[in-house]
Design an enzyme around this catalytic site. Structure first.
Site, PDB file in Angstrom:
ATOM      1  N   HIS A  27     -26.976  16.123 -46.740  1.00  0.00           N
ATOM      2  CA  HIS A  27     -25.740  16.714 -46.468  1.00  0.00           C
ATOM      3  C   HIS A  27     -25.187  17.377 -47.654  1.00  0.00           C
ATOM      4  CE1 HIS A  27     -22.262  16.915 -43.776  1.00  0.00           C
ATOM      5  NE2 HIS A  27     -21.894  17.669 -44.736  1.00  0.00           N
ATOM      6  N   HIS A  74     -23.085  21.289 -49.139  1.00  0.00           N
ATOM      7  CA  HIS A  74     -22.701  22.402 -49.112  1.00  0.00           C
ATOM      8  C   HIS A  74     -22.983  23.461 -50.358  1.00  0.00           C
ATOM      9  CE1 HIS A  74     -20.283  21.646 -45.398  1.00  0.00           C
ATOM     10  NE2 HIS A  74     -20.104  20.146 -45.809  1.00  0.00           N
ATOM     11  N   GLN A 105     -17.506  26.845 -40.368  1.00  0.00           N
ATOM     12  CA  GLN A 105     -16.393  26.205 -41.094  1.00  0.00           C
ATOM     13  C   GLN A 105     -15.052  26.404 -40.179  1.00  0.00           C
ATOM     14  OE1 GLN A 105     -16.073  23.857 -44.333  1.00  0.00           O
ATOM     15  NE2 GLN A 105     -14.645  23.557 -42.787  1.00  0.00           N
ATOM     16  N   HIS A 153     -20.857  18.410 -38.144  1.00  0.00           N
ATOM     17  CA  HIS A 153     -19.623  17.709 -38.618  1.00  0.00           C
ATOM     18  C   HIS A 153     -18.715  17.330 -37.475  1.00  0.00           C
ATOM     19  CE1 HIS A 153     -20.621  19.763 -42.363  1.00  0.00           C
ATOM     20  NE2 HIS A 153     -19.688  19.267 -42.982  1.00  0.00           N
ATOM     21  N   GLU A 166     -14.421  14.243 -38.458  1.00  0.00           N
ATOM     22  CA  GLU A 166     -14.125  14.091 -39.844  1.00  0.00           C
ATOM     23  C   GLU A 166     -12.653  14.060 -40.093  1.00  0.00           C
ATOM     24  OE1 GLU A 166     -15.442  17.189 -42.687  1.00  0.00           O
ATOM     25  OE2 GLU A 166     -15.591  15.656 -44.390  1.00  0.00           O
ATOM     26  N   ASP A 209     -22.433  15.547 -49.968  1.00  0.00           N
ATOM     27  CA  ASP A 209     -21.355  16.471 -49.396  1.00  0.00           C
ATOM     28  C   ASP A 209     -20.961  17.490 -50.253  1.00  0.00           C
ATOM     29  OD1 ASP A 209     -20.065  17.601 -47.274  1.00  0.00           O
ATOM     30  OD2 ASP A 209     -18.470  15.997 -47.156  1.00  0.00           O
ATOM     31  N   TRP A 247     -13.352  20.564 -51.969  1.00  0.00           N
ATOM     32  CA  TRP A 247     -13.066  19.281 -51.232  1.00  0.00           C
ATOM     33  C   TRP A 247     -13.088  18.346 -52.244  1.00  0.00           C
ATOM     34  CZ3 TRP A 247     -15.823  23.422 -49.046  1.00  0.00           C
ATOM     35  CH2 TRP A 247     -15.093  23.929 -47.984  1.00  0.00           C
TER      36      TRP A 247
HETATM   37  N1  17E Z   1     -16.068  21.271 -44.989  1.00  0.00           N
HETATM   38  C1  17E Z   1     -15.843  20.348 -44.090  1.00  0.00           C
HETATM   39  O1  17E Z   1     -15.491  20.754 -43.054  1.00  0.00           O
HETATM   40  N2  17E Z   1     -15.942  19.002 -44.605  1.00  0.00           N
HETATM   41  C2  17E Z   1     -16.605  18.890 -45.549  1.00  0.00           C
HETATM   42  N3  17E Z   1     -16.581  17.587 -45.883  1.00  0.00           N
HETATM   43  C3  17E Z   1     -16.840  19.890 -46.603  1.00  0.00           C
HETATM   44  C4  17E Z   1     -16.702  21.261 -46.223  1.00  0.00           C
HETATM   45  C5  17E Z   1     -17.508  19.433 -48.050  1.00  0.00           C
HETATM   46 FE   FE2 Z   2     -19.815  18.400 -45.014  1.00  0.00          FE
END
Ligand code: 17E
Ligand code: FE2
Length: 415
Positions: free
Chosen positions: A58, A60, A153, A211, A214, A310, A316
């Site tokens: 995982h 980005h 996203q 995702h 989170e 990540d 982030w």
């Molecule tokens: N975008 C998201 O929604 N969550 C994350 N942890 C990252 C990007 C890195």
């Molecule tokens: Fe992520």
């Protein structure tokens, strides 16, 4: 090529691995390889662990190396990160994306990673990052096997033409269908986004990595929706739930019910403990939550869980150097997993479990007939790799040395 004096996980004694034509031809007890003359390419593992390559399940890669552009994430929240990225995203080009992604892939390869799953933001009418990463996937195949997730996203239902962009991304060649139900505007949109993305995956034969939840909000409960979609469609072995940090805030009564479904669903989990310990807990004062999913509890319930990085230097998370073992060490601390049994099997979290989440099947593992992809590590057990903060000394890919490292030499002077 022959690799001698290899210690293998789950097997007694020392072994020799015979690599031929880019595949593992045979694995024999070391004693049987003793008489063979050493070839110029042969390597002596010296009793250290030989394992299949590390996996980054995982990351980005479209956002990597953009921290501070155009501004820094001052609150440290996921949401400000998404805002900062939205501003940077408006200025990305294919060239810029490719350059940054390739630079990060080289640092991953330097740390023994040969399989990577990257999320790529497809909430962009031009799909610029996706087109860049599709080229990167081909151009870096000598270093890593890359899976690309079509990651919405800014939402599937909440973003203009979100469904069409997801569908187009899969048609263009993304391998995995993503999602972000906790970020959709409403609970209903979150649920319908999960149904939409599971339909798309079922139709296209793609894998799924969402995702999911989170957030520290204990009312964010999209994991149950994803797990039930996976269970009822019999797709569990192809579905991964990433982050699921809200589970760290669910009460035990709800979790007792949820775990029954999770077990029946057979889905996998990715936790990114360094990222989550940084991004979550931001709306708490004290006591402050860890904001990480129930890693050990999921494992003890028989579920498949692995660790990912990540981010590397993005809106982030400002740190990261490609070393997944750093994340493993942090994760073991954060998840209360320094017990003896956890330490014995710690490397599962960055090797076999991650390979299972990525559905690598027979493309992965130290078995005759499989690709000759492997690492020689600097220590002889999982426990000692963690304690000594060990590193891979060699990364072998398709039977050739891809990376070699000399450990630092340190002397106490004047004793
Ligand atoms: N975008 C998201 O929604 N969550 C994350 N942890 C990252 C990007 C890195
Ligand atoms: Fe992520």
């Amino acid at each position: 090529m022959l690799i001698t004096n290899a210690r293998l996980r789950h097997r007694e004694g020392l072994h020799a691995l015979h690599l031929e034509n880019g595949r593992i031809a045979r694995i024999t007890p070391q004693a049987e390889a003793q008489g063979q003359p050493a070839g110029p390419d042969d390597l002596d593992a010296g009793g250290n662990l030989v394992v299949p390559p590390f996996v980054e399940p995982h990351i980005h890669l479209d956002a990597t190396l953009t921290a501070g552009e155009p501004r820094w994430n001052m609150s440290g929240t996921l949401f400000e990160g998404i805002e900062c990225w939205g501003e940077r995203k408006a200025t990305i080009t294919q060239e810029d994306t490719k350059t940054r992604a390739k630079k990060t892939i080289r640092t991953l390869a330097a740390h023994g990673i040969q399989h990577v799953r990257t999320h790529v933001d497809v909430t962009d009418p031009d799909l610029t990052a996706l087109k860049a990463l599709l080229e990167v996937r081909a151009e870096t195949a000598h270093l890593i096997d890359l899976q690309i997730v079509a990651f919405p996203q800014e939402g599937i239902e909440s973003y203009r033409n979100g469904r069409e962009l997801m569908t187009e991304a899969i048609a263009l060649g993304a391998d995995v269908v993503g999602g972000i139900p906790h970020f959709e505007y409403t609970r209903d949109q979150g649920v319908s986004s999960v149904k939409f993305l599971m339909d798309l995956a079922e139709r296209s034969g793609c894998l799924v990595d969402v995702h999911c939840d989170e957030t520290d909000d204990p009312h964010s409960r999209f994991l149950e929706v994803l797990a039930e979609e996976a269970r009822s469609r019999d797709m569990g072995s192809r579905v991964t739930a990433s982050h699921t940090t809200a589970m760290g805030s669910y009460d035990n009564a709800y979790c007792a019910k949820l775990f029954r479904l999770l077990g029946h669903s057979g889905i996998s989990f990715v936790s990114c403990p360094t990222e989550s310990i940084h991004l979550q807990g931001r709306f708490d004062s004290f006591p402050k939550r860890r904001g990480v999913t129930r890693v050990n509890e999921l494992l003890e319930a028989g579920m498949n869980v692995c660790f990912g990085q990540d981010s590397i230097v993005d809106p982030w998370y400002p740190l990261g150097n490609g070393n997944i073992l750093r994340v493993l060490e942090a994760g073991l601390h954060i998840c209360h997993m320094l017990g003896y049994r956890n330490l014995q099997s710690a490397l599962d979290l960055v090797t076999d479990n991650s390979a299972k989440a990525l559905a690598l099947g027979e493309r992965y593992g130290l078995e005759p007939g499989r690709p000759a992809n492997l690492l020689i590590l600097s220590a002889d057990s999982d426990y000692e790799m963690i304690r000594s903060q060990g590193l891979p000394l060699y990364s072998i890919r398709h039977g050739q040395v891809l990376m070699q490292r000399q450990m630092a030499q340190v002397q106490l002077v004047g004793e």
